[in-house]
Design an enzyme around this catalytic site. Structure first.
Site, PDB file in Angstrom:
ATOM      1  N   HIS A 178       0.677  -1.251   0.057  1.00  0.00           N
ATOM      2  CA  HIS A 178      -0.092   0.193   0.290  1.00  0.00           C
ATOM      3  C   HIS A 178       0.988   1.437  -0.145  1.00  0.00           C
ATOM      4  O   HIS A 178       0.530   2.418   0.492  1.00  0.00           O
ATOM      5  CB  HIS A 178      -0.783   0.266   1.192  1.00  0.00           C
ATOM      6  CG  HIS A 178      -1.858  -1.217   1.120  1.00  0.00           C
ATOM      7  ND1 HIS A 178      -2.865  -1.222   0.263  1.00  0.00           N
ATOM      8  CD2 HIS A 178      -2.564  -2.033   1.942  1.00  0.00           C
ATOM      9  CE1 HIS A 178      -3.938  -1.900   0.755  1.00  0.00           C
ATOM     10  NE2 HIS A 178      -3.158  -2.932   1.264  1.00  0.00           N
TER      11      HIS A 178
ATOM     12  N   ASP B  81      -4.760 -12.525   3.845  1.00  0.00           N
ATOM     13  CA  ASP B  81      -6.055 -12.593   4.249  1.00  0.00           C
ATOM     14  C   ASP B  81      -6.896 -12.464   2.581  1.00  0.00           C
ATOM     15  O   ASP B  81      -7.964 -11.799   3.574  1.00  0.00           O
ATOM     16  CB  ASP B  81      -5.595 -10.626   4.663  1.00  0.00           C
ATOM     17  CG  ASP B  81      -5.250  -9.846   3.521  1.00  0.00           C
ATOM     18  OD1 ASP B  81      -4.399 -10.848   2.304  1.00  0.00           O
ATOM     19  OD2 ASP B  81      -4.120  -8.952   3.702  1.00  0.00           O
TER      20      ASP B  81
HETATM   21 ZN    ZN Z   1      -4.043  -7.478   2.812  1.00  0.00          ZN
END
Ligand code: ZN
Length: 321
Positions: A133, A259
């Protein structure tokens, strides 16, 4: 004399210091993730069977392949001044966080260099903080430095590669990695993730395909909540594998997040252990077919301890197989 046959062909980066990036009570991206991974890999015997890759701090000049000087200065200062986070509360920091992030990035670069030089065939980097990110000029979503993007830049600058694949299977869109290379046709970024309408960071729509000379070198494959192993297998067969075949990468960087698993507290998909193993096998096969086997897997997310304890050793077993 031949030493080749007894040499481990798979390397692992895992350093106790990565646990010193303290994110505070209740933060999902906690040092505990690495403890779980370390224990599971040790119990399964993988730490002895793989070549340990040392973590060294990434140099300033290399960090600036990706990140702006202003951001690096700001991150350094925020850590030293004891700020609790940088840019957004998600991105928690402690006084040591910049140093630890540099070690994680530098260790990843060492893994990538060893694989690029042919000293190792594959490598797994169990790093934190994660990276995908992180944008050029700011942190986002637990990520401080973009480890895979730095690795791709090193492959371009130091090894002259001009076809690098970054394949991201974390449940969250690889916004930072995408933006860093969106105008660059030498890095194909493919991200599979939960649909941006329902999941952080709210980007990664299918029509984000790159800009300028990079058009066609960004591929986003979003999935609606509850997507299954079959949905992922179908997307790989119809979209990912053909796109990688056309691109013919010289090296593959896998941003692996666990995830998207159905038991993950932050994800909203329904994948099982099986498809994580299957995706690992596909990545290995793609590397064998196109990239002389050269594959480096870099840890991103994954917040369920049991899932990490099962899926990471299996991931490594396949990489080392
Ligand atoms: Zn993630």
């Amino acid at each position: 004399m031949c030493y080749t046959s007894s040499m481990p062909t798979t390397g692992i980066l895992l350093d106790d210091r990565f646990k010193r990036h303290a994110t505070g009570d209740g933060h999902p991206e906690s040092p505990r993730r690495l403890e779980v991974i370390q224990r599971a890999l040790a119990d399964a015997g993988w730490l002895e069977r793989c070549a340990m890759i040392p973590a060294r701090a990434a140099e300033d000049a290399v960090l600036q392949y990706v990140h702006t000087h202003a951001y690096l200065t700001r991150l350094d200062a925020a850590c030293r001044q004891g700020y609790p986070y940088i840019d957004v509360p998600d991105s928690a920091i402690c006084p040591e966080s910049f140093d630890i992030a540099r070690l994680a990035a530098g260790g990843t670069l060492e893994a990538v260099r060893r694989v690029a030089r042919g000293e190792l065939r594959r490598a797994f980097c169990a790093v934190r903080p994660p990276g995908h990110h992180a944008e050029r000029d700011r942190s986002m979503g637990f990520c401080l430095l973009n480890n895979a993007a730095l690795a791709a830049c090193v492959l371009k600058q130091e090894f002259g590669l001009d076809r690098i694949l970054i394949l991201d299977v974390d449940v969250h869109h690889a916004n930072g990695t995408q933006h860093i290379f969106e105008a660059d046709p030498s890095v194909l970024v493919i991200s599979l993730h939960g649909h941006p309408h329902y999941l952080y960071p709210g980007s990664g729509y299918e029509d984000e395909t790159g800009i300028g000379p990079g058009r066609g070198y960004t591929m986003n494959i979003p999935f609606l909540p509850g997507a299954t192993d079959d949905d992922y297998r179908e997307a790989f067969k119809t979209r990912v594998i053909p796109a990688v075949g056309r691109f013919a990468p010289q090296m593959i960087l896998l941003e692996i997040g666990f995830d998207a698993h159905r038991d993950d507290p932050l994800g909203n998909l329904a994948l099982t252990d099986d498809v994580f193993a299957w995706m690992t096998e596909v990545a290995i096969e793609l590397a064998e077919r196109h990239a002389q086997g050269r594959l480096v897997s870099i840890l991103e997310g994954g917040y369920n301890a049991d899932v990490l304890a099962r899926c990471v050793p299996e991931h490594l077993r396949l990489l080392a197989g």
